[in-house]
Enzyme design. Structure first.
Site, mmCIF file in Angstrom:
data_model
loop_
_atom_site.group_PDB
_atom_site.id
_atom_site.type_symbol
_atom_site.label_atom_id
_atom_site.label_comp_id
_atom_site.label_asym_id
_atom_site.label_seq_id
_atom_site.Cartn_x
_atom_site.Cartn_y
_atom_site.Cartn_z
ATOM 1 N N ASP A 1 67.835 50.659 44.867
ATOM 2 C CA ASP A 1 68.008 51.973 44.266
ATOM 3 C C ASP A 1 66.697 52.395 43.614
ATOM 4 O OD1 ASP A 1 69.482 54.270 43.155
ATOM 5 O OD2 ASP A 1 71.240 53.001 43.441
ATOM 6 N N ASP B 1 67.992 58.265 44.072
ATOM 7 C CA ASP B 1 68.967 58.907 43.199
ATOM 8 C C ASP B 1 68.642 60.393 43.009
ATOM 9 O OD1 ASP B 1 71.227 58.475 41.257
ATOM 10 O OD2 ASP B 1 69.717 59.169 39.836
ATOM 11 N N GLU C 1 70.302 60.686 47.920
ATOM 12 C CA GLU C 1 71.548 61.151 47.305
ATOM 13 C C GLU C 1 71.464 62.668 47.169
ATOM 14 O OE1 GLU C 1 74.486 60.387 43.494
ATOM 15 O OE2 GLU C 1 72.323 60.458 43.171
ATOM 16 N N HIS D 1 79.867 54.440 43.554
ATOM 17 C CA HIS D 1 80.069 54.113 42.146
ATOM 18 C C HIS D 1 80.375 55.320 41.281
ATOM 19 C CE1 HIS D 1 75.930 55.339 42.657
ATOM 20 N NE2 HIS D 1 75.813 55.527 41.359
ATOM 21 N N ASP D 2 80.259 56.530 41.833
ATOM 22 C CA ASP D 2 80.496 57.753 41.062
ATOM 23 C C ASP D 2 81.820 58.434 41.390
ATOM 24 O OD1 ASP D 2 78.106 57.680 39.614
ATOM 25 O OD2 ASP D 2 77.000 58.758 41.169
#
Length: 548
Positions: A99, A201, A268, A333-334
């Site tokens: 990440d 991200d 993302e 994860h969101d």
């Protein structure tokens, strides 16, 4: 094979490191724990692991507030642990994707500490600083994605700094060439250590309007929604200047590719379809110079109905630039877990969909055993999003709970200490150990489906052909070098008959999501489920793969 075949044809598995495996008893997962569980990923059949942030961090947002881009947080281990993990993963045939969080740092990063020390400090322009508005208050109406204004006042220097998320996460100024150079060097630091790429991200947030204009009000906003949606992010996301940064990032990654293996960039991007396509970076000559995989999140938010999914897939396929690699995601994860959104039977169907559509699939840890969201009592909430917007159900803790490895070991085999988040109540029944022993389990379904996907070129590299199949059925074919497979998915609660005109002439059942997945048909097409004059009968919420 081409250098990019591993990410075009392979499967990515996301690991949230705090919740995967703890090795030292502190209740928090770590790199040594991931290393210990690599054989699970090998047995499952995935090709790469993507590790959510494990950099040094005060953990205001659990690692997405980074205080050093070139080290490992002691909670997760050390650089030596990271190197050992990469080496072991590579030895087992697994790639490692890291990440990368370039939009903002922690407010405790040395860069920001220096930036806020004085208005004339050399690093002042590394972040976004503005004078108060006339009459006082924030410079404009920009909203934080975690609630409240996107501006915090710094009394020592008399200016506001911008933060798209928490006040502890100040936004970097990507218009500053020194910032770009420093962040690209951070990417090189990890590429030199052997990582195979980055998931980037909130890539679309990197550049803000240079005139700092107010965002327009959102006419669709309804009271009770996430307050960030009060305005449309016209001047705070997806600015045209981001595209040049994407090209520069790709050049950095390409420095480390070779004829055998390229480095992948995964962006993302929560954007409309037309804007998502822009991040492939197609130039005037049709060359793709952006991120190879702009994350396609459409299945996460979609109504779970066959016509809706059918239209999403067709529109996405039609929008792709020539030569672009598609990708699909069910959860992360969101967002709430797929099994919580569509139920157990729906999650089995979703697995078949994810792993038979054209493009790179990304799995979220625990989905392979059907983990669901775990209710977190108010006094145990960890997520700052939920704390900032209480009562709105925005918290992400429910989908971040510890991996359920064993029904016999304490805490599901995740830790010998107290888990940082509570476990699901079903961990004694729903766990990796139990599901490996059950041929009808979700885990076995994933394993068999992944193995079939790997063995069948039509599934991992074949073209996609839509098939019209009515309101409850989704149907499409995957075709490669004369081999044609038909995928049928029944989204209805009733049995459905698929016309014989839509299935192969003499259909052979290659795969079924039904719990009794061993039901088979012989090569004559006369086995269970098929009647030559009628068609193929699907049970409620069943999906199948047929071949000639």
């Amino acid at each position: 094979m081409s250098a990019d075949a591993w990410w075009k044809n392979g499967i990515v598995y996301q690991i949230y490191p705090r919740s995967f495996q703890d090795s030292d008893g502190d209740g928090i997962g770590d790199l040594a724990g991931i290393r210990r569980r690599l054989d699970h990923l090998v047995a499952l059949g995935v090709d790469a692991l993507w590790i959510s942030p494990c950099y040094p961090s005060p953990m205001a947002d659990f690692g997405y507030d980074i205080s050093d881009y070139c080290d490992i947080d002691p909670r997760f281990g050390s650089l030596a642990d990271f190197d050992a993990l990469v080496a072991d993963a590579h030895a087992k045939g697994l790639r490692v994707v890291m990440d990368f969080v370039p939009n903002h740092s922690s407010d405790r990063h040395p860069w920001f500490i220096q930036s806020r020390s004085a208005r004339d400090d050399p690093k002042r322009d590394w972040y976004l600083w503005r004078d108060p508005a006339e009459g006082g208050g924030p410079p404009n109406n920009w909203r934080s994605n975690f609630g409240g204004p996107a501006w915090t006042f710094d009394a020592a220097t008399g200016q506001y700094y911008c933060h798209s998320f928490l006040r502890e996460q100040p936004d970097l100024n990507w218009r500053n060439p020194e910032v770009r150079a420093a962040m690209y060097e951070a990417m090189r630091f990890w590429l030199r250590r052997g990582v195979d790429g980055f998931r980037i991200d909130v890539l679309y947030h990197l550049v803000k309007d240079d005139e700092f204009r107010d965002n327009p009000p959102n006419p669709a906003f309804v009271e009770g929604q996430d307050n960030a949606h009060r305005v449309l992010p016209l001047y705070t996301s997806d600015r045209p200047e981001v595209q040049q940064i994407v090209i520069e990032m790709r050049k950095v990654a390409d420095e480390f590719g070779d004829a055998k293996s390229s480095r992948v960039l995964i962006g993302e991007l929560y954007l409309p379809l037309a804007r998502l396509m822009a991040y492939y970076g197609e130039d005037a000559n049709g060359v793709l110079q952006g991120v190879q995989l702009p994350f396609n999140f459409q299945l996460i938010a979609a109504e779970w109905q066959a016509p809706v999914i059918d239209r999403i897939v067709r529109d996405y396929e039609a929008a792709l630039p020539a030569g672009a690699a598609p990708n699909w995601v069910l959860g992360n994860h969101d967002k709430p877990r797929i099994a919580s959104r569509v139920g157990e039977a729906g999650a089995r169907l979703a697995a078949l969909l994810l792993l038979t559509l054209r493009g790179t699939p990304t799995l979220y840890y625990g989905d392979e055993i059907g983990m669901t969201d775990v209710p977190i009592p108010p006094d145990e909430v960890q997520d700052p999003f939920e704390k900032n917007e209480p009562g709105k159900g925005l918290g992400r803790d429910p989908q971040r709970t510890p991996m359920q490895w064993s029904g016999g070991a304490p805490n599901a085999g995740f830790t010998e200490g107290r888990p940082w988040l509570r476990l699901a109540s079903d961990w004694r029944q729903r766990n990796v150990e139990a599901q490996w022993q059950d041929e009808a389990s979700m885990l076995r379904l994933y394993q068999r489906l992944i193995a079939l996907r790997r063995d069948e070129p039509a599934l991992h590299e074949g073209r996609y052909e839509p098939i019209d199949a009515g309101t409850e059925l989704l149907a499409y074919a995957r075709v490669c070098r004369g081999r044609r497979l038909v995928v049928l998915l029944n989204f209805g609660a009733e049995a459905a008959v698929v016309s014989h005109e839509l299935v192969p002439i003499r259909p052979r059942l290659l795969f079924s999501t039904a719990a009794a997945a061993s039901k088979a048909t012989d090569n004559s097409g006369s086995g269970p489920g098929f009647e030559p004059t009628v068609g193929w009968t699907l049970a409620p919420f069943e999906g199948v793969i047929l071949s000639d």
